[in-house]
Write a protein that holds these residues in place. Structure first.
Motif, PDB file in Angstrom:
ATOM      1  N   ASN A  55     -41.752   0.596 -11.161  1.00  0.00           N
ATOM      2  CA  ASN A  55     -42.433   1.741 -10.539  1.00  0.00           C
ATOM      3  C   ASN A  55     -43.940   1.720 -10.797  1.00  0.00           C
ATOM      4  O   ASN A  55     -44.592   2.767 -10.902  1.00  0.00           O
ATOM      5  CB  ASN A  55     -41.837   3.059 -11.011  1.00  0.00           C
ATOM      6  CG  ASN A  55     -41.871   4.125  -9.932  1.00  0.00           C
ATOM      7  OD1 ASN A  55     -41.809   3.819  -8.744  1.00  0.00           O
ATOM      8  ND2 ASN A  55     -41.971   5.379 -10.332  1.00  0.00           N
ATOM      9  N   GLN A  57     -46.302   1.172  -8.877  1.00  0.00           N
ATOM     10  CA  GLN A  57     -47.108   1.759  -7.800  1.00  0.00           C
ATOM     11  C   GLN A  57     -47.279   3.270  -7.949  1.00  0.00           C
ATOM     12  O   GLN A  57     -48.109   3.863  -7.262  1.00  0.00           O
ATOM     13  CB  GLN A  57     -46.509   1.416  -6.430  1.00  0.00           C
ATOM     14  CG  GLN A  57     -45.238   2.161  -6.064  1.00  0.00           C
ATOM     15  CD  GLN A  57     -43.978   1.527  -6.643  1.00  0.00           C
ATOM     16  OE1 GLN A  57     -44.030   0.739  -7.580  1.00  0.00           O
ATOM     17  NE2 GLN A  57     -42.838   1.869  -6.074  1.00  0.00           N
ATOM     18  N   GLN A  58     -46.499   3.884  -8.848  1.00  0.00           N
ATOM     19  CA  GLN A  58     -46.602   5.329  -9.060  1.00  0.00           C
ATOM     20  C   GLN A  58     -47.226   5.677 -10.418  1.00  0.00           C
ATOM     21  O   GLN A  58     -47.223   6.834 -10.819  1.00  0.00           O
ATOM     22  CB  GLN A  58     -45.214   5.976  -8.947  1.00  0.00           C
ATOM     23  CG  GLN A  58     -44.626   5.901  -7.543  1.00  0.00           C
ATOM     24  CD  GLN A  58     -45.488   6.606  -6.505  1.00  0.00           C
ATOM     25  OE1 GLN A  58     -46.078   7.648  -6.780  1.00  0.00           O
ATOM     26  NE2 GLN A  58     -45.573   6.042  -5.307  1.00  0.00           N
ATOM     27  N   LEU A  63     -52.394   4.846  -8.976  1.00  0.00           N
ATOM     28  CA  LEU A  63     -52.719   5.972  -8.100  1.00  0.00           C
ATOM     29  C   LEU A  63     -54.205   6.317  -8.144  1.00  0.00           C
ATOM     30  O   LEU A  63     -54.732   6.914  -7.200  1.00  0.00           O
ATOM     31  CB  LEU A  63     -51.883   7.187  -8.483  1.00  0.00           C
ATOM     32  CG  LEU A  63     -50.386   7.082  -8.192  1.00  0.00           C
ATOM     33  CD1 LEU A  63     -49.640   8.261  -8.814  1.00  0.00           C
ATOM     34  CD2 LEU A  63     -50.109   7.020  -6.689  1.00  0.00           C
ATOM     35  N   GLY A  69     -49.978   5.467  -3.348  1.00  0.00           N
ATOM     36  CA  GLY A  69     -48.964   4.744  -4.105  1.00  0.00           C
ATOM     37  C   GLY A  69     -48.322   3.599  -3.351  1.00  0.00           C
ATOM     38  O   GLY A  69     -47.126   3.343  -3.511  1.00  0.00           O
TER      39      GLY A  69
END
Length: 236
Positions: A55, A57-58, A63, A69
């Motif tokens: 995860n 990208q989050q 961010l 994202g």
């Protein structure tokens, strides 16, 4: 050496060479647009894997560069005016890199705008529709009892392939004799549709006259072959 410390993303993905363009990506159809472009233009860069399994990208660091994202994103230490520039959205990055280097986009205004038009065609149609075919044909959507969504996206993908096929009639590349960011934007999506998404027969790909030849021509380029696997995917 440029100071990139003002960008929080560099805390999670520290650059080894802060004077090089930093790429944050994964080799998806959108991600490889930028890795292929970077391989084609020859700018020095570092590729950082954004691991969807973790995860990445989050995370707050990612961010901070792309609040949406999504990959890919870049950080150019030598942006406009010599100041660092962070940028997200694959189409915007292609446009920026083409403008920065003067490569893979026509120099004349009308032809330049026409090229960007085809990039937007990919962003607005090809990517979303082909991606939905992938979801409903290969991933969780294939379990849906109602097959109308799959049929709808297959029909629209066939229509879009027909648009590309007609465009390529009498042309080697989307813009004619010259390979451009229009080709770079599309090739990964077409490749995925018939390969990874397992939709070759569904969209009747082999009935097309020009797209298969164009795709083979794209995939024969050494920079494309390199860019398709950058950054390396995480090992299982």
């Amino acid at each position: 050496m440029p100071d990139l410390s003002a960008f929080p993303i560099t805390k999670r993905w520290p650059p080894k060479h802060s004077d090089r363009l930093q790429l944050y990506s994964l080799p998806t159809p959108n991600g490889v647009k930028v890795s292929i472009m970077l391989e084609e233009i020859g700018l020095p860069y570092e590729a950082h894997l954004v691991d969807f399994g973790k995860n990445d990208q989050q995370t707050p660091e990612f961010l901070s560069l792309n609040p949406n994202g999504k990959i890919p994103a870049i950080l150019d230490p030598d942006g406009p005016g010599g100041r660092p520039l962070g940028l997200f959205e694959s189409g915007a990055i292609l446009d920026y890199l083409a403008g920065k280097t003067g490569k893979f986009i026509p120099p004349h205004s009308a032809r330049r705008i026409e090229t960007i038009q085809w990039v937007h065609f990919q962003i607005g149609g090809v990517g979303p529709m082909f991606g939905q075919v992938g979801f409903f044909n290969k991933f969780a959507g294939k379990e849906y009892a109602d097959k109308r969504p799959l049929q709808r996206y297959v029909s629209e993908s066939k229509r879009l392939l027909g648009v590309i096929d007609r465009r390529l009639d009498g042309r080697q590349w989307i813009m004619g004799d010259g390979y451009t960011i229009a080709d770079i934007s599309m090739l990964g999506w077409v490749r995925n549709l018939i390969g990874f998404y397992e939709a070759r027969e569904l969209v009747e790909f082999d009935n097309l006259k020009h797209v298969p030849v164009w795709l083979d021509r794209c995939l024969a380029r050494p920079a494309v072959q390199r860019g398709l696997v950058i950054p390396s995917r995480p090992q299982p």
